[in-house]
Design a protein around this motif. Structure first.
Motif, PDB file in Angstrom:
ATOM      1  N   GLN A  63       4.880   7.169 -12.013  1.00 28.02           N
ATOM      2  CA  GLN A  63       4.248   5.886 -11.703  1.00 28.02           C
ATOM      3  C   GLN A  63       5.316   4.807 -11.802  1.00 28.02           C
ATOM      4  O   GLN A  63       5.947   4.641 -12.828  1.00 28.02           O
ATOM      5  N   ILE A  67      -3.397   3.257  -2.080  1.00 25.32           N
ATOM      6  CA  ILE A  67      -3.357   2.590  -3.373  1.00 25.32           C
ATOM      7  C   ILE A  67      -2.354   1.441  -3.250  1.00 25.32           C
ATOM      8  O   ILE A  67      -1.513   1.438  -2.356  1.00 25.32           O
ATOM      9  N   PHE A  68      -2.456   0.446  -4.158  1.00 27.69           N
ATOM     10  CA  PHE A  68      -1.679  -0.779  -3.988  1.00 27.69           C
ATOM     11  C   PHE A  68      -0.843  -1.084  -5.218  1.00 27.69           C
ATOM     12  O   PHE A  68      -1.267  -0.849  -6.358  1.00 27.69           O
ATOM     13  N   SER A  69       0.358  -1.610  -4.979  1.00 27.03           N
ATOM     14  CA  SER A  69       1.247  -1.985  -6.075  1.00 27.03           C
ATOM     15  C   SER A  69       0.728  -3.227  -6.784  1.00 27.03           C
ATOM     16  O   SER A  69      -0.009  -4.038  -6.210  1.00 27.03           O
ATOM     17  N   ASP A  87      -2.530   3.337  -9.896  1.00 27.45           N
ATOM     18  CA  ASP A  87      -3.491   4.377  -9.519  1.00 27.45           C
ATOM     19  C   ASP A  87      -2.826   5.723  -9.252  1.00 27.45           C
ATOM     20  O   ASP A  87      -3.515   6.740  -9.125  1.00 27.45           O
ATOM     21  N   ALA A  88      -1.505   5.740  -9.180  1.00 19.74           N
ATOM     22  CA  ALA A  88      -0.796   7.008  -8.970  1.00 19.74           C
ATOM     23  C   ALA A  88      -1.052   7.982 -10.106  1.00 19.74           C
ATOM     24  O   ALA A  88      -1.035   9.201  -9.904  1.00 19.74           O
ATOM     25  N   PRO A 146       0.821  -1.217   0.000  1.00 19.86           N
ATOM     26  CA  PRO A 146       0.000   0.000   0.000  1.00 19.86           C
ATOM     27  C   PRO A 146       0.853   1.263   0.000  1.00 19.86           C
ATOM     28  O   PRO A 146       2.000   1.269   0.451  1.00 19.86           O
ATOM     29  N   LEU A 147       0.276   2.336  -0.518  1.00 18.71           N
ATOM     30  CA  LEU A 147       0.917   3.653  -0.526  1.00 18.71           C
ATOM     31  C   LEU A 147      -0.163   4.697  -0.303  1.00 18.71           C
ATOM     32  O   LEU A 147      -1.252   4.607  -0.892  1.00 18.71           O
ATOM     33  N   TYR A 174       5.157   1.413  -9.396  1.00 16.15           N
ATOM     34  CA  TYR A 174       4.542   0.117  -9.103  1.00 16.15           C
ATOM     35  C   TYR A 174       3.058   0.253  -8.775  1.00 16.15           C
ATOM     36  O   TYR A 174       2.370  -0.757  -8.626  1.00 16.15           O
ATOM     37  N   TRP A 175       2.572   1.490  -8.632  1.00 17.69           N
ATOM     38  CA  TRP A 175       1.200   1.775  -8.217  1.00 17.69           C
ATOM     39  C   TRP A 175       0.447   2.452  -9.361  1.00 17.69           C
ATOM     40  O   TRP A 175       0.456   3.693  -9.483  1.00 17.69           O
TER      41      TRP A 175
END
Length: 332
Positions: free
Chosen positions: A282, A73-75, A287-288, A42-43, A284-285
């Motif tokens: 961006q 958000i998740f990798s 949704d970034a 998660p981030l 690994y995530w």
């Protein structure tokens, strides 16, 4: 009647950009192997608050303490998922072109999957093992090198004007391709993260670019992360060197929103809204990308024209897109 009212509300009440998004150019995207990062990590996006935890220096750093938000958000969990989710985000937000750096084979795979002109291939330097100048020339001739960067010099604890990198800047000027260089923060608590032992915050000063820019006045160069948090130094350098641009990547989605907005407003107020480029960083995530775009859209101090410049116009000019390419990007 209720159904008709709902349809009318969707058509009339929804913002125009949500109905038909204008094109975006992302100047900072990565095609990394997904297994470089623990899958599903998660981030917290910056608008939810980012806190650098305080901990006992004798204790082991607990990275879970960095995640203190309700909607992280998740990798991605695999190379294919990372690629497919990222490309889906690009399509969702009408990102028509994205400068993408990573292993040459992965970037080629992403280009094929994306189709068209979406993926602009970048090649890094300043890592522990760099490609030779001859290798870079071959990649450029084969259409696999359009931007030289990300330059990871700061992660090696090296200055941009270190003589070992002169040949790379000279090559970019000769081939007339842009250079993107990292100047700014690394990961939180970088000094304690295995693998980042060489990173030095002190190597992030924009002033360290001065000799490079003077030696290569025709070089197009953009500072990734705008040399954060050294915004005053960055403004001084942009005032002095008209071929110097910045991107807002990573800071735009992962840093505390108040800090990012303060830096962005200072650069805009200083008169440089025409030299600020959108970038997501961006890694690994996926949704970034959306989080980064929403951050610019929500900036209360930016006019509609300034947002369009940051999202597209500045990068189109910096990349020297033709009128035909710009027109194609604006086709829906």
């Amino acid at each position: 009647m209720k159904a008709l009212s709902f349809v009318l509300c969707v058509l009339l009440c929804t913002p125009v950009y949500a109905q038909q998004r204008l094109p975006v150019i992302d100047m900072h995207l990565h095609a990394f192997p997904a297994d470089e990062f623990p899958p599903g990590t998660p981030l917290c996006p910056g608008d939810q608050g980012v806190t650098i935890p305080t901990f006992d220096p004798k204790a082991e750093l607990d990275f879970a303490s960095f995640i203190a938000c309700d909607k992280p958000i998740f990798s991605a969990k695999s190379d294919a998922e990372l690629r497919d989710r990222t490309l889906a985000e690009l399509r969702k937000y009408n990102v028509r072109r994205a400068v993408t750096e990573g292993p040459v084979e992965l970037v080629a795979d992403w280009r094929k999957a994306a189709g068209g002109d979406t993926i602009i291939p970048g090649v890094a330097f300043g890592k522990r093992k760099d490609k030779s100048i001859d290798e870079l020339r071959r990649l450029h001739a084969n259409g696999q090198l359009a931007v030289l960067g990300e330059a990871y010099l700061q992660y090696r604890g090296h200055r941009p004007d270190d003589p070992r990198y002169e040949a790379y800047f000279a090559l970019a000027e000769e081939l007339d391709i842009p250079v993107g260089i990292h100047l700014g923060e690394g990961p939180p608590a970088a000094a304690r993260i295995p693998g980042y032992e060489e990173y030095r915050a002190s190597m992030g000063s924009p002033f360290m670019l001065e000799d490079v820019l003077r030696k290569h006045p025709k070089l197009r160069i953009y500072v990734m992360h705008y040399g954060s948090p050294l915004v005053d130094e960055m403004i001084a350098m942009m005032f002095t060197h008209p071929n110097l641009y910045v991107d807002v990547s990573c800071n735009v989605f992962a840093f505390p929103r108040a800090q990012f907005y303060d830096a962005l407003k200072r650069m805009v107020d200083a008169g440089f809204e025409k030299r600020i480029l959108f970038g997501s960083d961006q890694m690994y995530w996926p949704d970034a990308i959306g989080e980064a775009i929403k951050s610019i859209e929500a900036a209360p101090f930016l006019s509609a024209e300034q947002k369009r410049d940051i999202f597209y116009n500045n990068a189109a000019r910096f990349l020297r897109l033709s009128e035909a390419q710009v027109a194609k990007d604006h086709q829906q």
